[in-house]
Design a protein around this motif. Structure first.
Motif, short mmCIF file in Angstrom:
data_model
loop_
_atom_site.label_atom_id
_atom_site.label_comp_id
_atom_site.label_asym_id
_atom_site.label_seq_id
_atom_site.Cartn_x
_atom_site.Cartn_y
_atom_site.Cartn_z
N MET A 121 -38.98 28.32 14.30
CA MET A 121 -39.73 27.25 14.97
C MET A 121 -39.84 27.59 16.45
SD MET A 121 -36.88 24.15 15.03
CE MET A 121 -36.34 24.43 13.33
N ASP A 122 -40.91 27.07 17.10
CA ASP A 122 -41.10 27.40 18.51
C ASP A 122 -40.15 26.56 19.37
OD1 ASP A 122 -42.25 24.82 19.11
OD2 ASP A 122 -44.18 25.54 18.37
N ALA A 123 -40.10 26.90 20.67
CA ALA A 123 -39.11 26.30 21.56
C ALA A 123 -39.29 24.79 21.69
CB ALA A 123 -39.19 26.96 22.93
N GLU A 135 -40.69 22.63 19.57
CA GLU A 135 -40.31 21.96 18.33
C GLU A 135 -38.80 21.93 18.17
OE1 GLU A 135 -41.06 22.35 13.49
OE2 GLU A 135 -41.89 23.84 14.87
N LEU A 136 -38.15 23.04 18.53
CA LEU A 136 -36.70 23.11 18.44
C LEU A 136 -36.04 22.09 19.36
CD1 LEU A 136 -34.13 24.46 17.40
CD2 LEU A 136 -34.39 26.18 19.20
N LYS A 161 -36.30 18.60 17.94
CA LYS A 161 -35.37 18.37 16.83
C LYS A 161 -33.94 18.23 17.33
CE LYS A 161 -37.83 20.20 12.86
NZ LYS A 161 -37.72 20.98 11.62
N ARG A 169 -28.24 23.46 18.26
CA ARG A 169 -29.33 24.45 18.31
C ARG A 169 -29.09 25.58 17.33
NH1 ARG A 169 -29.79 27.90 23.61
NH2 ARG A 169 -28.38 29.23 22.40
N GLU A 170 -27.86 26.04 17.28
CA GLU A 170 -27.53 27.12 16.33
C GLU A 170 -27.68 26.64 14.88
OE1 GLU A 170 -26.39 30.56 17.10
OE2 GLU A 170 -27.68 29.75 18.67
N LEU A 209 -29.77 24.52 13.73
CA LEU A 209 -31.18 24.38 13.38
C LEU A 209 -31.92 25.71 13.36
CD1 LEU A 209 -32.11 21.22 15.48
CD2 LEU A 209 -31.89 21.35 13.00
N ASP A 210 -31.50 26.63 14.21
CA ASP A 210 -32.32 27.82 14.43
C ASP A 210 -31.65 29.13 14.03
OD1 ASP A 210 -34.91 28.62 15.36
OD2 ASP A 210 -33.97 29.48 17.15
N THR A 260 -30.53 32.29 12.08
CA THR A 260 -31.04 33.07 10.95
C THR A 260 -29.97 34.05 10.48
OG1 THR A 260 -33.30 32.95 11.80
CG2 THR A 260 -32.85 34.63 10.13
#
Length: 291
Positions: free
Chosen positions: A1-3, A5-6, A9, A147-148, A150-151, A153
């Motif tokens: 997701m882009d910054a 949007e992140l 959230k 943040r981690e 949600l984002d 990988t």
């Protein structure tokens, strides 16, 4: 997701979970987990109503009258979140995806911990330990964790709960409160690692699952993919025999999971993605708090 949007959230989860931890979970968290870590303070003479299990027999023998050990609550705990980031967390046929509910539950626990002056750390695991975030305090640290969640990988897609538990047990020397958050779709036997971890630390398990993990819909021939191995296959969901076999597999796996928790003395909650996790966590906290 882009910054952007992140960030949206992260902010949304912060507002929701911080409010829950302040207004609903604060007292329950304290009674359920504070006091589990107790440090020796002194001995004093036995008084009516004292627990006989606290009697210091050595001092009692020297003075010819009963003395008990007095403990005080540790003012600061270390809380670790062991979070499953395997491929199956991305599945979500009903309600929100597992990964989003896992993020909200973890964030709620993190804010509850920080309100109680506890440090919070995190371990992401698949069939490898993907990332270790050392315990710290502070709002900035909590937002980093969200943040981690949600984002992040992962590099691998499988699940090895035993590996994660062994890593945590070896990495953290001081006793800590640990929340193991997973869908527990793991073909391995993690009983021994769970037993050892719970003897050294205070482990609580939280299962997040989707209804379709347990029951196939009757929609005819359906192509399905194992999100952990990548394997593709066709399944005839119109077959009652196939649906029954799938449901039986789920039920038996759940029985094995709950049996492991019970034998290890691990408290747990099982939460579907279309359920209110607040109610389930409250039930878990209250059950621990009254013991």
């Amino acid at each position: 997701m882009d910054a952007n949007e992140l960030l949206k959230k992260i902010r949304k989860i912060e507002i929701k979970t911080k409010g829950l931890s302040q207004n609903i979970f604060a007292g329950e968290y304290h009674s359920a987990f504070k006091g589990r870590g107790m440090t020796f303070s002194e001995v004093r003479e036995y008084q009516y109503g004292d627990d006989i299990r606290d009697i210091d027999w050595n001092v009692t023998a020297r003075h010819n009258r009963p003395y008990v050990k007095v403990y005080e609550e540790e003012r600061e705990m270390t809380v670790m979140l062991l979070v499953d980031v395997s491929g199956s967390r991305n599945f979500g046929a009903m309600g929100e995806q597992k990964r989003l509910m896992i993020a909200e539950i973890a964030a709620t626990l993190a804010f509850s911990a920080i309100q109680n002056n506890d440090k919070i750390g995190m371990i992401f695991f698949s069939d490898h330990v993907e990332k270790f975030i050392p315990p710290k305090k502070g709002r900035r640290h909590i937002l980093f964790l969200i943040r981690e969640l949600l984002d992040f990988t992962p590099e691998h897609t499988g699940t090895d709960i035993s590996l994660a538990l062994r890593y945590m047990t070896d990495a953290l020397k001081k006793r800590c409160t640990t929340f193991l958050i997973s869908d527990f779709i793991d073909s391995g036997d993690y009983y021994r690692a769970l037993s050892i971890a719970n003897n050294k630390h205070d482990v609580t398990a939280i299962q997040v699952y989707d209804r379709r993990d347990a029951q196939l819909p009757d929609v005819g021939l359906m192509r399905v993919q194992d999100l952990e191995t990548g394997a593709l296959r066709w399944v005839n969901t119109s077959s009652g025999r196939v649906r029954k076999a799938f449901n039986k597999w789920w039920y038996e796996r759940q029985q094995v999971m709950t049996d492991r928790f019970n034998r290890c003395g691990v408290d747990y909650a099982s939460i579907a993605t279309d359920e209110d996790y607040v109610k389930s966590l409250m039930g878990l906290f209250k059950k621990r708090g009254v013991r």
